[in-house]
Design an enzyme around this catalytic site. Sequence first.
Site, PDB file in Angstrom:
ATOM      1  N   GLY A  56       0.806  -1.230   0.000  1.00 26.96           N
ATOM      2  CA  GLY A  56       0.000   0.000   0.000  1.00 26.96           C
ATOM      3  C   GLY A  56       0.831   1.268   0.000  1.00 26.96           C
ATOM      4  N   SER A  90       5.094   5.793  -3.787  1.00 23.55           N
ATOM      5  CA  SER A  90       5.605   7.164  -3.771  1.00 23.55           C
ATOM      6  C   SER A  90       5.471   7.789  -2.392  1.00 23.55           C
ATOM      7  CB  SER A  90       4.828   8.010  -4.777  1.00 23.55           C
ATOM      8  OG  SER A  90       4.967   7.456  -6.056  1.00 23.55           O
ATOM      9  N   GLU A 107      13.356   4.580  -6.929  1.00 24.80           N
ATOM     10  CA  GLU A 107      13.985   5.689  -6.177  1.00 24.80           C
ATOM     11  C   GLU A 107      13.230   7.004  -6.397  1.00 24.80           C
ATOM     12  OE1 GLU A 107      15.986   3.490  -4.156  1.00 24.80           O
ATOM     13  OE2 GLU A 107      17.046   5.392  -4.014  1.00 24.80           O
ATOM     14  N   GLY A 108      11.924   6.901  -6.616  1.00 21.89           N
ATOM     15  CA  GLY A 108      11.084   8.095  -6.819  1.00 21.89           C
ATOM     16  C   GLY A 108      10.790   8.300  -8.290  1.00 21.89           C
ATOM     17  N   GLN A 138       7.238  11.935 -11.681  1.00 23.49           N
ATOM     18  CA  GLN A 138       6.303  12.916 -11.122  1.00 23.49           C
ATOM     19  C   GLN A 138       6.748  13.352  -9.720  1.00 23.49           C
ATOM     20  OE1 GLN A 138       5.539  10.047 -12.587  1.00 23.49           O
ATOM     21  NE2 GLN A 138       4.325  10.647 -14.349  1.00 23.49           N
TER      22      GLN A 138
HETATM   23  C1  LIG Z   1      11.758  -3.368 -11.244  1.00 24.56           C
HETATM   24  C2  LIG Z   1      11.489  -2.597  -9.992  1.00 24.56           C
HETATM   25  C3  LIG Z   1      12.442  -2.563  -9.008  1.00 24.56           C
HETATM   26  C4  LIG Z   1      12.187  -1.879  -7.813  1.00 24.56           C
HETATM   27  N1  LIG Z   1      13.136  -1.898  -6.829  1.00 24.56           N
HETATM   28  C5  LIG Z   1      12.818  -1.373  -5.616  1.00 24.56           C
HETATM   29  C6  LIG Z   1      13.724  -1.522  -4.503  1.00 24.56           C
HETATM   30  O1  LIG Z   1      14.838  -2.071  -4.624  1.00 24.56           O
HETATM   31  N2  LIG Z   1      13.324  -1.053  -3.307  1.00 24.56           N
HETATM   32  C7  LIG Z   1      12.119  -0.448  -3.112  1.00 24.56           C
HETATM   33  O2  LIG Z   1      11.821  -0.070  -1.999  1.00 24.56           O
HETATM   34  N3  LIG Z   1      11.263  -0.262  -4.143  1.00 24.56           N
HETATM   35  C8  LIG Z   1      11.580  -0.709  -5.379  1.00 24.56           C
HETATM   36  N4  LIG Z   1      10.702  -0.567  -6.426  1.00 24.56           N
HETATM   37  C9  LIG Z   1       9.438   0.127  -6.213  1.00 24.56           C
HETATM   38  C10 LIG Z   1       9.442   1.541  -6.773  1.00 24.56           C
HETATM   39  O3  LIG Z   1      10.300   2.349  -6.006  1.00 24.56           O
HETATM   40  C11 LIG Z   1       7.985   2.039  -6.780  1.00 24.56           C
HETATM   41  O4  LIG Z   1       7.313   1.323  -7.799  1.00 24.56           O
HETATM   42  C12 LIG Z   1       7.886   3.521  -7.016  1.00 24.56           C
HETATM   43  O5  LIG Z   1       8.350   4.235  -5.901  1.00 24.56           O
HETATM   44  C13 LIG Z   1       6.443   3.953  -7.286  1.00 24.56           C
HETATM   45  O6  LIG Z   1       5.570   3.469  -6.327  1.00 24.56           O
HETATM   46  P1  LIG Z   1       4.239   2.700  -6.763  1.00 24.56           P
HETATM   47  O7  LIG Z   1       4.605   1.661  -7.764  1.00 24.56           O
HETATM   48  O8  LIG Z   1       3.506   2.293  -5.551  1.00 24.56           O
HETATM   49  O9  LIG Z   1       3.384   3.784  -7.558  1.00 24.56           O
HETATM   50  P2  LIG Z   1       2.438   4.908  -6.925  1.00 24.56           P
HETATM   51  O10 LIG Z   1       3.120   5.637  -5.838  1.00 24.56           O
HETATM   52  O11 LIG Z   1       1.116   4.286  -6.626  1.00 24.56           O
HETATM   53  O12 LIG Z   1       2.299   5.876  -8.166  1.00 24.56           O
HETATM   54  C14 LIG Z   1       1.558   5.557  -9.333  1.00 24.56           C
HETATM   55  C15 LIG Z   1       1.673   6.723 -10.305  1.00 24.56           C
HETATM   56  O13 LIG Z   1       1.139   7.935  -9.700  1.00 24.56           O
HETATM   57  C16 LIG Z   1       2.131   8.949  -9.699  1.00 24.56           C
HETATM   58  N5  LIG Z   1       2.024   9.760  -8.480  1.00 24.56           N
HETATM   59  C17 LIG Z   1       2.033   9.315  -7.204  1.00 24.56           C
HETATM   60  N6  LIG Z   1       1.922  10.350  -6.342  1.00 24.56           N
HETATM   61  C18 LIG Z   1       1.861  11.473  -7.090  1.00 24.56           C
HETATM   62  C19 LIG Z   1       1.749  12.891  -6.798  1.00 24.56           C
HETATM   63  N7  LIG Z   1       1.699  13.320  -5.542  1.00 24.56           N
HETATM   64  N8  LIG Z   1       1.696  13.742  -7.842  1.00 24.56           N
HETATM   65  C20 LIG Z   1       1.763  13.305  -9.125  1.00 24.56           C
HETATM   66  N9  LIG Z   1       1.861  11.994  -9.459  1.00 24.56           N
HETATM   67  C21 LIG Z   1       1.908  11.102  -8.468  1.00 24.56           C
HETATM   68  C22 LIG Z   1       3.457   8.222  -9.755  1.00 24.56           C
HETATM   69  O14 LIG Z   1       4.474   9.042 -10.301  1.00 24.56           O
HETATM   70  C23 LIG Z   1       3.127   7.037 -10.657  1.00 24.56           C
HETATM   71  O15 LIG Z   1       3.207   7.440 -11.994  1.00 24.56           O
HETATM   72  C24 LIG Z   1      10.955  -1.195  -7.638  1.00 24.56           C
HETATM   73  C25 LIG Z   1       9.993  -1.194  -8.653  1.00 24.56           C
HETATM   74  C26 LIG Z   1      10.244  -1.897  -9.821  1.00 24.56           C
HETATM   75  C27 LIG Z   1       9.176  -1.895 -10.890  1.00 24.56           C
END
Ligand SMILES: Cc1cc2nc3c(=O)[nH]c(=O)nc-3n(C[C@H](O)[C@H](O)[C@H](O)COP(=O)(O)OP(=O)(O)OC[C@H]3O[C@@H](n4cnc5c(N)ncnc54)[C@H](O)[C@@H]3O)c2cc1C
Length: 406
Positions: free
Chosen positions: A140, A143, A383-384, A387
Amino acid sequence: MIHLDDPLRLRTLRDQAHQVAMNMLRPVSRKYDRAEHEYPKELDMLAAMIDGLSESGAGEGAGASGVRRDEQLEALSGVKNGANLASVMSIAEMCWGDVGLLLSMPRQGLGNSAIASVADDEQLARFKDTWAAMAITEPGVGSDSANIQTTAVLDPATDCYVINGEKIFVTAGERADSVVVWATLDRSLGRAAIKSFVVEKGTPGMKVERLEHKLGIRASDTATITFTDCRVPKENLLGTAEVDPKQGFAGAMATFDNTRPLVAAMAVGVARASLDLTRDLLAQAGVEVDHDRPAQVQHAAAATFLQLEADWEGARLLTLQAAWEADNRKPNSLEASMAKAKAGRVGSEITLRCVELASTLGYSETELLEKWARDSKILDIFEGTQQIQQLIVARRLLGLSSAELK
Ligand SMILES: Cc1cc2nc3c(=O)[nH]c(=O)nc-3n(C[C@H](O)[C@H](O)[C@H](O)COP(=O)(O)OP(=O)(O)OC[C@H]3O[C@@H](n4cnc5c(N)ncnc54)[C@H](O)[C@@H]3O)c2cc1C
């Protein structure tokens, strides 16, 4: 006078990294793209070489763990081109070889950067040889990392923290020796209570549940890990256990100031790989790119190429600037996010436009262009996201807090 060449002292490291990328990563690049989840055993020898370089002092900043800020610097005069700059330069070269393989390099995980950024000297010595993955994301929480639900509760009887929660998409989560886990000491205290903990592989209660199948960086394993009453010694909390509401999220976020330039460097490296190959393919097709003539008088493909190169140069310079500021102990959150935003975006655009410029060759598996277009996308997400970087840049420039600009 502005001098845009690479620092003399770091050129040997850069050139060595390029040789390694060309001779050791490229030859097995396609193999591990196809054999997803198979451990790239060729990397063990490479890791041993890098360890040897680090021990001899010749490999300063050769990877992700070289991002510690130098406390002695204030005593020195002038500017310093140090470990952060060395790291981004060598990482860009290695990613010219293969991003997925770089992310699978033993002891070069993003968790190692987290340790280097936040650990005290004792912890740094204790975890010096570990290969650490980084676990922030939860089912859950993406970002919105201030909303971490994983808990760490101190058990005074055993001096251990008891960790409970689930982490998803952990890069190198299965292969690494340890995972740096972000958890809250007390949800009611908000973001200031989020701390990071080193959890060593094999600790009872820690379980790798599954590995993901992915679009790109398929050489790198991406794991879901659960923590059920998982006990870690209290000394494994990185930095201070004190919860300081004034400090807020700053301690944990300091990690990003160091890791975002590294991810930007990965994007710079893979984009450069695409540009280099595309230039050669265009030349074979009779289209020469001429840097001394205006774009508008050249072949349309050459003009597009020049525009892509200009974008690439902008990303590279922002990346070097963010690292240089870290080396010189200047606050670099703004520049780290600018570099990550620019490099993440243009990295994806460049690699995809190169597929387009090379058309059938770009889209087929004969060349690596299609792979690089797949590999680069993640660099604009983890890493963020793009957006989120733009949001951080806007907050910094406008002087607004995260509550004021969401
Ligand atoms: C291959 C892979 C490797 C990864 N490796 C790691 C790792 O080693 N360690 C780790 O902790 N995580 C890791 N991640 C997770 C990654 O860091 C997250 O996917 C990323 O931070 C985005 O979170 P989310 O997928 O929950 O998307 P969400 O946060 O749900 O975002 C979905 C979309 O909404 C946009 N968004 C969200 N909030 C806002 C806002 N306030 N304003 C405008 N737009 C917004 C986002 O930019 C995105 O486009 C990995 C992901 C992948 C796919």
